[in-house]
Design a protein around this motif. Structure first.
Motif, short mmCIF file in Angstrom:
data_model
loop_
_atom_site.label_atom_id
_atom_site.label_comp_id
_atom_site.label_asym_id
_atom_site.label_seq_id
_atom_site.Cartn_x
_atom_site.Cartn_y
_atom_site.Cartn_z
N GLU A 114 0.83 -1.21 0.00
CA GLU A 114 0.00 0.00 0.00
C GLU A 114 0.86 1.26 0.00
N VAL A 115 1.93 1.25 0.81
CA VAL A 115 2.83 2.41 0.86
C VAL A 115 3.49 2.62 -0.50
N ARG A 116 3.83 1.56 -1.17
CA ARG A 116 4.46 1.64 -2.50
C ARG A 116 3.45 2.00 -3.60
N GLY A 117 2.17 1.98 -3.27
CA GLY A 117 1.15 2.27 -4.26
C GLY A 117 0.79 1.07 -5.13
N GLU A 118 1.21 -0.13 -4.72
CA GLU A 118 0.94 -1.34 -5.48
C GLU A 118 -0.44 -1.92 -5.18
N GLN A 119 -1.01 -1.54 -4.07
CA GLN A 119 -2.34 -2.00 -3.65
C GLN A 119 -3.11 -0.81 -3.10
N PRO A 120 -4.44 -0.82 -3.26
CA PRO A 120 -5.23 0.26 -2.65
C PRO A 120 -5.25 0.11 -1.13
N ASN A 121 -5.36 1.21 -0.44
CA ASN A 121 -5.42 1.21 1.01
C ASN A 121 -6.82 0.77 1.44
N VAL A 122 -6.92 -0.38 2.07
CA VAL A 122 -8.22 -0.89 2.49
C VAL A 122 -8.66 -0.36 3.85
N SER A 123 -7.76 0.30 4.56
CA SER A 123 -8.12 0.86 5.85
C SER A 123 -7.46 2.23 6.02
N PRO A 124 -8.01 3.25 5.36
CA PRO A 124 -7.42 4.59 5.43
C PRO A 124 -7.60 5.21 6.82
N PRO A 125 -6.88 6.28 7.11
CA PRO A 125 -6.96 6.93 8.42
C PRO A 125 -8.39 7.32 8.81
N GLU A 126 -9.21 7.66 7.82
CA GLU A 126 -10.60 8.03 8.14
C GLU A 126 -11.34 6.86 8.79
N ASP A 127 -11.00 5.64 8.38
CA ASP A 127 -11.62 4.46 8.99
C ASP A 127 -11.21 4.34 10.45
N ALA A 128 -9.93 4.56 10.73
CA ALA A 128 -9.45 4.48 12.11
C ALA A 128 -10.13 5.54 12.97
N ALA A 129 -10.29 6.74 12.43
CA ALA A 129 -10.97 7.82 13.18
C ALA A 129 -12.42 7.42 13.47
N ARG A 130 -13.08 6.84 12.48
CA ARG A 130 -14.48 6.41 12.68
C ARG A 130 -14.55 5.29 13.72
N ASP A 131 -13.60 4.38 13.69
CA ASP A 131 -13.58 3.30 14.69
C ASP A 131 -13.46 3.87 16.10
N LEU A 132 -12.64 4.91 16.26
CA LEU A 132 -12.51 5.55 17.57
C LEU A 132 -13.79 6.27 17.97
N GLU A 133 -14.50 6.84 17.01
CA GLU A 133 -15.80 7.45 17.31
C GLU A 133 -16.78 6.40 17.82
N ILE A 134 -16.74 5.22 17.24
CA ILE A 134 -17.60 4.13 17.70
C ILE A 134 -17.20 3.70 19.11
N ALA A 135 -15.90 3.66 19.38
CA ALA A 135 -15.43 3.33 20.74
C ALA A 135 -15.95 4.35 21.74
N GLU A 136 -15.92 5.63 21.37
CA GLU A 136 -16.46 6.67 22.26
C GLU A 136 -17.97 6.50 22.44
N ALA A 137 -18.68 6.15 21.37
CA ALA A 137 -20.12 5.94 21.46
C ALA A 137 -20.43 4.77 22.41
N TYR A 138 -19.60 3.74 22.36
CA TYR A 138 -19.75 2.61 23.27
C TYR A 138 -19.64 3.09 24.72
N ILE A 139 -18.62 3.90 25.02
CA ILE A 139 -18.43 4.40 26.38
C ILE A 139 -19.59 5.30 26.79
N ARG A 140 -20.10 6.11 25.87
CA ARG A 140 -21.26 6.96 26.19
C ARG A 140 -22.48 6.11 26.56
N LEU A 141 -22.68 5.00 25.84
CA LEU A 141 -23.80 4.11 26.18
C LEU A 141 -23.57 3.42 27.52
#
Length: 171
Positions: free
Chosen positions: A137-164
């Motif tokens: 992925e870093v070399r550009g030979e494969q598409p990034n299947v888990s971009p930083p936006e996904d990681a940020a969204r995962d953390l938002e879900i973790a926060e939503a879990y704690i809020r519940l």
């Protein structure tokens, strides 16, 4: 290095639960979103804080059981996707188990009877495969299947879990 602090509103054991959720379940959250090919919103966390219920953007119900099962020498990580006329199961080996592969079973209900397919998965250590994919992925030979936006969204879900969890305590 210093550990990144929890969000300011998470104090005491809520912060510890947030860190534990990230350490143990964030990959499952990411995998569910990847398999669904869409986002989901949390709806409920049970009183024991071990079952999370969510609904995807298209209305698919998601249930994540977050309980460890202590069986000596065994690692049990399983996923089940239910459909109207079948289901898919997937079990993953322990992350450090070089000698094991995951297993996938596809169950299809047909008029003439049930069909079960179990594709053969080549033996490969998941840690090595993950590292190879990252380099590609870093070399550009494969598409990034888990971009930083996904990681940020995962953390938002973790926060939503704690809020519940927090909301459940205030009832």
């Amino acid at each position: 290095p210093a550990v990144e602090p929890c969000p300011e509103w998470m104090t005491g054991d809520l912060g510890e639960k947030y860190i534990a959720f990230i350490n143990f379940y964030i990959h499952q959250v990411n995998l569910i979103r990847f398999l669904l090919e869409e986002d989901f919103e949390l709806e409920h966390v049970d009183g024991g804080e071990m079952v999370l219920v969510a609904r995807s953007s298209s209305g698919v119900t998601v249930v994540l059981e977050m309980n460890t099962h202590a069986l000596q020498g065994d690692w049990l990580e399983e996923y089940v996707a239910h459909f109207d006329r079948g289901l898919i199961t997937m079990s993953l080996p322990a992350p450090m188990a070089r000698q094991d592969t995951g297993k996938v079973s596809v169950y299809r209900h047909r008029e003439e009877g049930a069909i079960v397919e179990q594709p053969q998965i080549d033996l490969a250590w998941s840690m090595t495969e993950q590292a190879k994919r990252f380099v590609e992925e870093v070399r550009g030979e494969q598409p990034n299947v888990s971009p930083p936006e996904d990681a940020a969204r995962d953390l938002e879900i973790a926060e939503a879990y704690i809020r519940l969890v927090q909301k459940g305590r205030s009832k």
